[in-house]
Motif scaffolding. Sequence first.
Motif, PDB file in Angstrom:
ATOM      1  N   LYS A 217       0.854  -1.180   0.000  1.00 46.66           N
ATOM      2  CA  LYS A 217       0.000   0.000   0.000  1.00 46.66           C
ATOM      3  C   LYS A 217       0.895   1.236   0.000  1.00 46.66           C
ATOM      4  N   ALA A 218       0.619   2.170  -0.891  1.00 45.80           N
ATOM      5  CA  ALA A 218       1.429   3.386  -0.980  1.00 45.80           C
ATOM      6  C   ALA A 218       0.507   4.599  -0.942  1.00 45.80           C
ATOM      7  N   ALA A 219       0.957   5.641  -0.240  1.00 45.46           N
ATOM      8  CA  ALA A 219       0.137   6.847  -0.118  1.00 45.46           C
ATOM      9  C   ALA A 219       1.043   8.060  -0.035  1.00 45.46           C
ATOM     10  N   PRO A 220       0.582   9.211  -0.554  1.00 45.50           N
ATOM     11  CA  PRO A 220       1.365  10.441  -0.417  1.00 45.50           C
ATOM     12  C   PRO A 220       1.369  10.910   1.035  1.00 45.50           C
ATOM     13  N   PHE A 221       2.459  11.557   1.407  1.00 44.55           N
ATOM     14  CA  PHE A 221       2.583  12.031   2.791  1.00 44.55           C
ATOM     15  C   PHE A 221       3.318  13.362   2.789  1.00 44.55           C
ATOM     16  N   GLY A 222       2.843  14.290   3.609  1.00 49.25           N
ATOM     17  CA  GLY A 222       3.482  15.590   3.725  1.00 49.25           C
ATOM     18  C   GLY A 222       3.808  15.917   5.161  1.00 49.25           C
ATOM     19  N   VAL A 223       4.947  16.565   5.365  1.00 44.98           N
ATOM     20  CA  VAL A 223       5.361  16.976   6.704  1.00 44.98           C
ATOM     21  C   VAL A 223       5.407  18.489   6.801  1.00 44.98           C
ATOM     22  N   GLU A 224       5.898  19.154   5.768  1.00 47.72           N
ATOM     23  CA  GLU A 224       6.169  20.583   5.840  1.00 47.72           C
ATOM     24  C   GLU A 224       4.916  21.420   6.098  1.00 47.72           C
ATOM     25  N   PHE A 225       3.739  20.910   5.735  1.00 45.22           N
ATOM     26  CA  PHE A 225       2.542  21.724   5.908  1.00 45.22           C
ATOM     27  C   PHE A 225       2.246  22.028   7.376  1.00 45.22           C
TER      28      PHE A 225
END
Length: 563
Positions: A217-225
């Motif tokens: 399973k792959a998903a986009p992930f953001g930290v900087e926001f």
Amino acid sequence: MGRYVKNIALLLIVLIAVNWISSAVFERFDMTSDGRYTLSDQSLELLENAPLPIIVDVFLAGDLPAEFRKLQQETQQTLEELAAVHPNLKFNFINPVEGLDDNERAQVVEQLGKNGVKPAMATIMDNVKRTNVVVFPYAIILYDGARTAVPLLKSVARASTEERVNSSIQQLEYQLMDGLRKVSQPKNKKIAIMRDSGELSNIKIADFLASIQEYYKAAPFGVEFVTRNDSISPVEVLEELKKYDLVIEPKPTIAFSETKKYILDQYLMNGGKMIMAVDPIVMENDSLSNEQAIAYPIPRDLEIDEMLFRYGLRLNSGLIKDLNFGPIALAAGQGRNTQYQAFPWPYYPISKGNPLSDKENTITKNIEDVKFEYTGSIDTLKTPNPKTVLLASSQNTQIVTLPAVVSLAEIEQQPDRSEFTASSQPLAVLTEGALTSAYKNRVKPFDTPSHKDQSAESALLLIADGDVMKNQVDRGQPQDLGYDRKTGVFYGNKEFMMNSVNYLLDDSGIIDLRNKDIKIPFLNTQKAYDERFKWQMINIVLPLVVLGIFGLLFTLSRKRRYT
């Protein structure tokens, strides 16, 4: 006479007994020196964990060239070994276009293409006559309502068909078991694809993402926001990231904030695994699209040097040139008349391992050349955690100090070997084990009660070129990762990336199937044609002569006995 009948009866009894024992006790013996037909423990485990019926349709039937007949025979042998272990495994060899007219054939080819089956051109030699045929070197595996297309013919850069087939035969068990794994095993592992620091767009890593999603399973992930959003805390983002088994950074171009670095650091300290494909150099082919055809590569500062230093790694922004390189393709003509011509380009190093090491790594063994574009290099520092150089430049390397000038005029110049005096430079390095936090004894950007200064068991794969995982795009359609559509060459970038992902997610067992070294002898067709009269005499006339001599001697012996 009685003794004669008694011997015949005894022989019949022995034959019947042997036949009954052989039917009651089944055993197969592999007499090959390389263990070609001995299934690995990983294959046996996969078959055991797939109890439902398995159907395999192989599109290798009909009139095939000699090398493809060899691939067909080896595929059948491998499937027979698998079927001997799994009683519900059935396989068929099919020619999908046999007996079809041109219109029907086109429809079938189109439908096969939608299922991932791509045709390949092959040549049949009949004396001096050449006939081109279309073959489909694929197998379709069906299990519990799911299906997948398994390529049986491996893509090998700058190799003959025989070399490709030989390489493909080495990978048969791996390919078939990998296909079975895709359709029979659940997707339990989760991968986070970072999307917050100017990474490669989805279409530029589309093939890599599609390959990943066949297993995980792959998903986009953001930290900087989180630095711009008060509704969620960095601690919550870190806890969410910990739920992922692997983090992938696909060529970030914007400097990391302290918050992101600390979150990634603590993710690793908590046993996380990470792949960072980072460009320490700002340089793209588009930069050469000016009247002078000149570009000025400069260092890229992502502000991660101190973090990597704590892990025992250092990115170098010296531009690597290598005498072991791939070509650059330049367009000639306009519109529909555009054609591409390949030119030597030392800024495209290719590598399939570490030339300074005699040990072959599970990730890189039996892969094809991996192509880099305008890459930097990596230094390994003395820290307790072990490091493995997976890919490196050749021992004929030049390191260009930045700032520098890159000009297309260099394609007209023969590389000066006297300038390529640097030793092999690491391009991809894996560090595993207990890592030390980059924020040990330092001020943290935020407080977390779960802070750790040392990891128990984590891993980081650092690649000095983000383009390693980038696929080309043609008319809005992503191409296969590693395929250069302008030169028609396949590189091993997808193999390397997928092996790395599988290894880091503890799926190294299936990769071990690549370790089989099988050498398949092929007939030299040109030599066989040139020497056909000699071999016809040996295979046809010589046995007749020997048989005639034996008959003559037998007749003379009988005459002497009765005279």
